[in-house]
Design a protein around this motif. Structure first.
Motif, PDB file in Angstrom:
ATOM      1  N   ASP A 131      39.980  37.199  39.142  1.00 38.24           N
ATOM      2  CA  ASP A 131      41.097  37.646  39.981  1.00 38.24           C
ATOM      3  C   ASP A 131      42.353  37.833  39.136  1.00 38.24           C
ATOM      4  O   ASP A 131      43.100  38.808  39.309  1.00 38.24           O
ATOM      5  CB  ASP A 131      41.370  36.635  41.100  1.00 38.24           C
ATOM      6  CG  ASP A 131      40.253  36.583  42.124  1.00 38.24           C
ATOM      7  OD1 ASP A 131      39.492  37.569  42.226  1.00 38.24           O
ATOM      8  OD2 ASP A 131      40.144  35.556  42.829  1.00 38.24           O
ATOM      9  N   CYS A 135      34.771  33.393  38.412  1.00 38.30           N
ATOM     10  CA  CYS A 135      35.121  34.459  39.349  1.00 38.30           C
ATOM     11  C   CYS A 135      36.591  34.390  39.743  1.00 38.30           C
ATOM     12  O   CYS A 135      37.238  35.425  39.948  1.00 38.30           O
ATOM     13  CB  CYS A 135      34.229  34.385  40.586  1.00 38.30           C
ATOM     14  SG  CYS A 135      32.493  34.773  40.249  1.00 38.30           S
ATOM     15  N   ALA A 149      32.910  39.257  42.709  1.00 42.95           N
ATOM     16  CA  ALA A 149      32.852  38.836  44.112  1.00 42.95           C
ATOM     17  C   ALA A 149      31.410  38.625  44.566  1.00 42.95           C
ATOM     18  O   ALA A 149      31.097  37.655  45.273  1.00 42.95           O
ATOM     19  CB  ALA A 149      33.541  39.874  44.991  1.00 42.95           C
TER      20      ALA A 149
END
Length: 236
Positions: A53, A49, A95
């Motif tokens: 980003d 995760c 997210a």
């Protein structure tokens, strides 16, 4: 000039596909960590995760460069703007996955999901992974017909989500703590929202490929397809 634009657009499409593959890997790892109280898989999901980003930033840079330097118009502009929206969906999927992994990690070495509810949660998770797989395939192919099938898969997630909430309310086998009830409720919501974003990936792919929303495309097909009465009339 336009050759460069289409090359850059193809690169952006590959970046979106890579983001979705990361989403799939992350939700699979987070699910393993959740169902098996596996701290290593939780940490792996969170790492993926965090990589998302970086991928989001790269995609946003690519889309801004296309808008600023290539002056896309008509169908080209539609594809770039839709790509911006897809970046948001794909990043949100990551997210939500990170929230799942975080709950499992916080409860380790205990299980975040009681045994009585684990089978439902496992089926929800499997459906979410399958939808992420389908979304990645659609982003790779750009096929609007395949994209339309993702929404049908969401019905399974919605049904299982309702079953999970009913199990939380009706659980007689155990006496879960308030914290566990909150965790399970949130987990169900995270999987359900993850699935919703894969549906949006499918819907946006349809719009990117055809310029029509799924509803407009479906309505157009019904208008084009003659009814049996019309067919009989034209065959006379």
């Amino acid at each position: 000039m336009r050759t460069r634009f289409h090359e850059d657009l193809e690169q952006l499409a590959q970046q979106l596909h890579t983001m979705c593959l990361h989403d799939r890997a992350a939700i699979a790892a987070a699910t393993g960590g959740l169902l098996h109280a596996d701290l290593e898989q939780c940490e792996r999901a969170i790492e993926i995760c965090q990589e998302l980003d970086i991928l989001r930033d790269q995609c946003e840079h690519s889309t801004m460069a296309l808008l600023a330097l290539q002056s896309p118009v008509a169908g080209e502009l539609r594809k770039v703007v839709t790509a911006i929206q897809l970046v948001a969906n794909l990043h949100r999927m990551g997210a939500l996955t990170e929230h799942i992994a975080d709950i499992a990690r916080r409860r380790h070495p205990e299980h975040a999901v009681p045994a009585s509810m684990a089978p439902i949660m496992a089926r929800m998770a499997a459906a979410a992974v399958a939808m992420a797989t389908a979304a990645a395939a659609v982003l790779a192919s750009g096929d609007p017909d395949d994209a339309a099938q993702i929404e049908a898969q969401d019905d399974t997630i919605d049904r299982l989500h309702r079953e999970l909430l009913a199990a939380v309310l009706d659980d007689d086998d155990e006496d879960p703590s308030k914290a566990m009830v909150v965790d399970v409720t949130l987990l169900g919501r995270y999987y359900e929202r993850f699935a919703d974003h894969t549906v949006e990936v499918g819907r946006r792919t349809i719009f990117m490929a055809t310029g029509s929303t799924p509803e407009e495309r479906s309505a157009a097909r019904h208008l084009v397809a003659p009814t049996s009465v019309q067919q009989q009339y034209h065959n006379r």
